[in-house]
Design an enzyme around this catalytic site. Structure first.
Site, short mmCIF file in Angstrom:
data_model
loop_
_atom_site.label_atom_id
_atom_site.label_comp_id
_atom_site.label_asym_id
_atom_site.label_seq_id
_atom_site.Cartn_x
_atom_site.Cartn_y
_atom_site.Cartn_z
CE LYS A 21 40.69 43.91 41.95
NZ LYS A 21 41.11 42.57 42.42
CD GLU A 47 37.28 42.65 44.28
OE1 GLU A 47 38.16 43.15 43.55
OE2 GLU A 47 37.39 41.52 44.79
CE LYS A 72 36.86 40.21 41.59
NZ LYS A 72 38.03 39.90 40.77
#
Ligand code: 13P
Length: 344
Positions: free
Chosen positions: A137, A178, A220
């Protein structure tokens, strides 16, 4: 299996029907702050115990496909000596890892940040893969006011997301991309929509320019939502409509799944909004959750350092509610029905 097939298979498994992602990748500083709210001392061992409590919650793998870990956690062993990655794999939960090193002030842009962590990333990714990570991430952070985010902030952060995603895929790890538009501030929902759209467009331009395999990515994003201090809050139907319109306009159909962050919403709010979106129906991608606070908060409050079984009940409750929401089957009545611990 080719490396592309591996990436595609992992990405699809991360957003499999009924499942979502548990974000437990708070940095030590953030974890310490959250522990302090409940008077819990933050040590390497207490952070391990807290996270082990979650990973050993009976049946967690029914609702959670993967857990995003912080560097400290992925290297830790459970109290009985089992590596944490084995605890997760045994629970049917894929280990993932946050690989950015945080949002730092963006030079020449007061109030704005750039997410760092590209230097040496190829080497770190190889090591995380060796330890057992399946996905990664990277979080870009956009603060909103009438003047910001600037084009400069959007483009530098989108470029970094592209560089990270390409490197993660090269290492055989699915990148969670993200770009978070923060809820902090008094901006209205339309301002959030505009900024979210700008950021998503720029992000997907960069992913394409940097040859990222879209089928092997999980997005995300934030939900399109008014700032926390805005006097006019949108209803969940409005949030669902505006979020879906923005995503339809910006996110290519090749992306297998979109997993929302909770961003400071309560568990109930995040579930209500996710459920409204899924009910909106007929979407090209899976829609699910990658919640941090919206999954953990009640469990952390109850845990207090030692109440393991009760905290696990609270976590499983929020995980089940989130799973119902990502299936379009969440209803406020469910919250009441299963706060009775015998049902978990
Ligand atoms: P929240 O759901 O608490 O926003 O956390 C998700 C996350 O991983 C933020 O990067």
């Amino acid at each position: 299996m080719t490396s592309n097939e591996t990436l595609i298979g992992t990405a699809r498994a991360m957003v499999a029907p009924g499942k979502g992602i548990l974000a437990v990748d708070e940095s030590t500083a953030t974890c310490t702050k959250r522990f302090a709210e409940f008077g819990i001392e933050s040590t390497e061992t207490s952070r391990r115990d807290y996270r082990e409590m979650m990973f050993r919650a009976p049946g967690i793998g029914e609702y959670v496909s993967g857990a995003i870990l912080y560097d400290e956690t992925i290297r830790q062993h459970a109290a009985d000596g089992t590596p944490i990655v084995d605890v997760l794999n045994d629970a049917g939960v894929m280990p993932g890892i946050k690989v950015d090193t945080g949002a730092k002030p963006l030079a020449g842009a007061p109030g704005e940040t750039i997410t760092e962590g590209l230097d040496g990333l190829r080497k770190r990714l190889a090591e995380y893969r060796e330890i057992g990570a399946r996905f990664t991430k990277w979080r870009a952070v956009l603060r909103v006011s009438a003047e910001i985010p600037s084009r400069y902030c959007i483009e530098t952060n989108a470029h970094a997301l592209g560089r990270y995603a390409a490197l993660a895929q090269e290492a055989g790890l699915v990148p969670i991309v993200e770009p978070e538009v923060l809820m902090d501030g008094d901006h209205d929902v339309q301002r959030c929509r505009v900024v979210t759209e700008q950021m998503l467009r720029s992000t997907f331009e960069q992913l394409s320019a940097q040859r990222v395999l879209l089928e092997g990515v999980v997005l995300k994003p934030n939900m399109v939502i008014a700032g926390r201090d805005c006097p006019e809050q949108a209803t969940s139907d409005e949030i669902a409509e505006l979020t879906l319109k923005t995503l339809r306009d910006c996110v290519p159909a090749e992306v297998p799944g979109i997993a929302f962050l909770s961003g400071g919403q309560t568990g109930e709010e995040a579930c209500t909004n996710l459920d409204a979106m899924v009910r909106g129906g007929d979407l090209p991608w899976e829609l699910t959750y990658s919640f941090g606070r919206a999954l953990q908060q009640p469990a952390l409050q109850i845990w207090g350092g030692s109440h393991v079984a009760e905290a696990q009940v609270a976590l499983l409750h929020r995980a089940r509610m989130s799973s119902l929401a990502r299936s379009g089957r969440y209803a406020a009545g469910e919250e009441l029905a299963s706060t009775d611990s015998s049902q978990v």
